[in-house]
Write an enzyme that holds these catalytic residues in place. Structure first.
Site, short mmCIF file in Angstrom:
data_model
loop_
_atom_site.label_atom_id
_atom_site.label_comp_id
_atom_site.label_asym_id
_atom_site.label_seq_id
_atom_site.Cartn_x
_atom_site.Cartn_y
_atom_site.Cartn_z
CB CYS A 5 -8.52 -2.73 14.38
SG CYS A 5 -8.76 -1.25 13.36
CD GLU A 25 -2.99 -1.14 2.31
OE1 GLU A 25 -3.14 -0.05 2.99
OE2 GLU A 25 -3.60 -2.14 2.47
CG HIS A 64 -1.96 0.48 17.26
ND1 HIS A 64 -2.56 -0.70 16.59
CD2 HIS A 64 -2.43 1.56 16.51
CE1 HIS A 64 -3.11 -0.34 16.10
NE2 HIS A 64 -3.30 0.88 15.51
#
Length: 755
Positions: A644, A484, A695
């Site tokens: 998510c 991406e 994260h």
């Protein structure tokens, strides 16, 4: 209509040019000191207060600023911090960031606290942990310091705190004790903060209790009352007036209790609170201010003053003009700073928008009854903003039940796909994006500015795609992604390629911590005029014999992460986007892409906060919108989706009904608690509950991932299990990503060998 006072619940805090994001990231890298970061934060706070004062806002909040999240601020304020963070040999602010996104370094190795969606928004909060030894004690001076900052600038503010009921309701309990066991210490600690604020010169304190808009059980009602019967007394003794602030809905289950408790001000949401007007008409206490949230704090459209004045007149009739304060429906955290930062959109478009600073002006104009402003606003709404697209309307009218049903059944498709792909047990993949380096971002920016040709742009991205695929093959992943590199944001990218959206330059809003997004605006009817991702996916597939996933964003997520129209239903907007993404799915399939992932990361986000509304108001159109996208593909085409950072346990059956072949969840940060719900629901879709938290910058070990997989297969049939990170890797560094994925593949192989 006579002048009324005005109030704001919260103001954006990332900085008009995302100063907090960039300063925080420099601090994480050791490029600036803590003092320098604090100076940036102070400037941001001063800017917000000054803007509100200049607009004439009467009730200006303080303590609404946060380096990461206000719930986490509250946990640190009262010392509700797990020992694993307290024991780190770091500064208090560094411990705070360790709790927010983890820490791995010479001072220790800790995972982050869980992160979940904040009610029905795209903002995320950090879930506090409470164990049996926890005790609420004032452990920080943040509310007082920020009140004093504003006072020194000549601005009297209303310090605002996440209320103890909401904090206790959202917390995770790790021992035998429950919320009611912490009421006494919470009340004492909150009262102590009130004392300190009163000593500093504050006149008010505001407790934000958005959890009151949920369904409230009898037990939860007693919890709320037990807190505030005592807390109001103690705060009054300290010499402060007490405001209760609610938002994101109405408080029908506790309204009578709230008005009987004796608050000096009560904040109600009249935008999303469907019953708020009905409630105040049933009675409202005398000598109590109603902070009437009538200006939408979550969307960017200009308010229709005629509608707002009509609503306000009904409120005044019920409550009395002297008691009404005109306010925002929720914090302005959820909208960008100002329309003035937009230089490229035409004035004709911009005049329909009101961001945070413009909403301050709207509040003042509505409250004052400004006749000139009313006439100008009336002219804005006098003519239709857009014309309908006849082709799109015809497609909507022609929809039938068959457009939402995929055949054959999922279990029959699974057998077809086993023969098609011949994947090993515990197949490995990633969610989609790979690290977006400075070089990748610079290439996109150069193309956007016209500094390089399209050929140069494509050549660069193809080189990155080829490198990414080679890396994945070397690591040993089974299903490949292209990385991406051409995308900035999973929603903005698709919106920019689809007709019907408008895009801003600087309309950033905070999603979590330093993560900011620039939501597209749904301007008119939506349609796709040309393929979007096919070229990149076809090139990627040409680089490998392994299956490459086509990567798309689903219609519900595109809608939920955009600023939607207010003149057309959400259902219709989702279906229009669904047509556009369906066209892309079929083009990918036609061009040889056999695995297609349609992300619905935000499916849970707009779920009504009251369970009685879940299906009729949302799921009954959101789930079909996803099915519309993939219903026409062949049985051998494998459809994936991803979700998510939300609570999915109570809607897993609805998720199964999306009829995807494979779904990947975020579950690592919530300690895989989703597994029990999957097991109980006999979840049929193949599933990849993320095995590590992307994260956080820490690298999970092979054993850590293997342990997670053992937890998974204890609850989910192992033939249904996929192995993957819990989200895309865009924000991570290349070195940590490679190390983490190597450990992921090694753990999957380890389990294969255990069979």
């Amino acid at each position: 209509m006579s002048n009324k006072k005005t109030s704001v619940i919260g103001f954006p805090r990332i900085g008009k040019a995302r100063e907090l994001k960039f300063a925080s990231e420099k601090f994480f890298k050791g490029e600036i000191s803590e003092a320098e970061l604090q100076n940036v934060a102070a400037d941001i706070r001063q800017y917000g207060w000054a803007k509100q004062k200049a607009a004439g806002i009467d009730f200006i909040p303080s303590n609404d600023f946060s380096f990461y999240d206000n719930v986490l601020d509250t946990a640190f304020l009262f010392g509700i911090v797990p020992e694993r963070y307290k024991n780190l040999d770091l500064s208090v602010l560094e411990k705070y960031f360790a709790a927010a996104h983890g820490y791995q370094g010479e001072k220790g190795d800790v995972k982050a606290l869980p992160m979940k969606k904040w009610f029905n928004t795209n903002y995320h909060y950090i879930v506090p942990e409470i164990d049996d030894a926890s005790e609420f004690k004032v452990n920080d001076s943040k509310p007082v310091q920020e009140y004093n900052e504003a006072k020194a600038a000549g601005i009297q503010t209303v310090p605002t705190l996440i209320g103890s009921y909401t904090f206790l309701r959202l917390a995770r309990y790790n021992g035998q004790k429950k919320a009611k066991d912490f009421v006494a210490s919470a009340v004492a600690a909150y009262a102590k903060v009130a004392e300190l604020l009163a000593a500093a010169g504050a006149e008010w304190i505001s407790f934000a209790e958005p959890a009151l808009v949920f369904d409230v059980t009898a037990e939860e009602k007693e919890l709320f009352k037990s807190i505030y019967v005592e807390l109001i007394k103690k705060v009054r003794v300290a010499g402060l007036k007490v405001a209760l602030q609610t938002y994101f809905g109405d408080i029908r289950d506790v309204y009578q209790d709230v008005v009987a408790l004796g608050f000096d001000a009560i904040g109600l949401d009249f935008v999303e609170g469907l019953k708020s007007l009905e409630l105040v008409k049933s009675g409202f206490p005398k000598n109590t201010l109603l902070l009437a949230g009538i200006v939408n704090g979550k969307n960017i459209w200009r308010a229709d003053f005629a509608q707002k004045n009509a609503l306000l007149a009904e409120i005044v009739s019920a409550v009395g003009a002297e008691n009404v304060v005109v306010g925002t429906s929720c914090s302005l955290l959820h909208v960008p700073y100002t329309v003035a930062a937009e230089q490229k959109l035409p004035a004709e478009t911009l005049r329909h928008f009101a961001f945070a600073e413009e909403k301050l002006v709207e509040l003042a104009e509505i409250a004052s009854g400004d006749v000139n402003a009313l006439e100008k606003n009336k002219a804005l709404f006098a003519t239709p903003r857009v014309q309908a697209n006849a082709k799109v309307q015809a497609e909507l009218a022609a929809l039938t039940a068959a457009d939402f049903e995929r055949t054959p059944s999922r279990l029959k498709r699974r057998e077809v796909q086993k023969a098609e792909f011949k994947l090993p047990a515990f197949p490995t993949t990633t969610i989609g994006s790979f690290p977006q380096t400075a070089e990748v971002r610079a290439n996109r920016a150069a193309f956007r500015k016209g500094e390089i040709s399209k050929e140069q742009y494509v050549e660069f991205n193809q080189k990155k795609i080829a490198e990414c695929i080679k890396l994945q093959e070397e690591i040993g992943l089974d299903v490949i992604v292209h990385g991406e590199f051409e995308r900035n944001d999973m929603v903005e990218y698709f919106g920019s390629k689809i007709d019907g959206f408008v895009f801003t330059q600087n309309a950033w809003v905070q999603s979590y911590g330093t993560r900011c997004v620039k939501p597209p605006v749904v301007w008119g009817d939506i349609s796709r005029s040309a393929p979007i991702t096919v070229e990149w996916s076809v090139f990627a597939q040409s680089c490998t014999k392994k299956p490459v996933k086509g990567m798309l964003t689903g219609p519900v997520t595109i809608l939920n992460w955009s600023f939607p129209r207010e003149d057309v239903s959400l259902k219709v907007q989702a279906q229009e986007i669904g047509f556009a993404i369906r066209d892309e799915v079929l083009d990918l399939e036609k061009n040889g892409i056999r695995v297609i992932q349609i992300d619905e990361a935000a499916l849970r986000e707009k779920l009504p906060l009251r369970k009685s509304d879940w299906h009729k108001e949302y799921l009954d159109w959101a789930i079909p919108a996803f099915r519309l996208v993939h219903a026409k593909v062949k049985p051998e085409t494998q459809i994936h989706t991803h979700m998510c950072y939300s609570e999915f346990n109570d809607i897993v059956r609805d998720i199964d009904n999306m009829d995807a072949d494979v779904i990947t969840f975020e579950a690592s940060r919530s300690d895989l608690k989703l597994l029990d719900a999957l097991n109980e629901a006999k979840f049929e879709t193949q599933v990849g509950p993320g095995v590590y938290d992307i994260h956080s910058p820490r690298v999970p070990s092979e054993q850590e991932i293997a342990d997670a997989l053992h937890k998974i297969i204890a609850k989910v049939p192992q033939e249904n299990v996929w192995v993957n990170p819990d989200c895309g890797l865009k924000t991570r560094g290349e070195i940590e990503t490679t190390a983490s994925l190597k450990n992921l593949v090694a753990a999957a192989k380890k389990l294969r060998n255990e069979k």
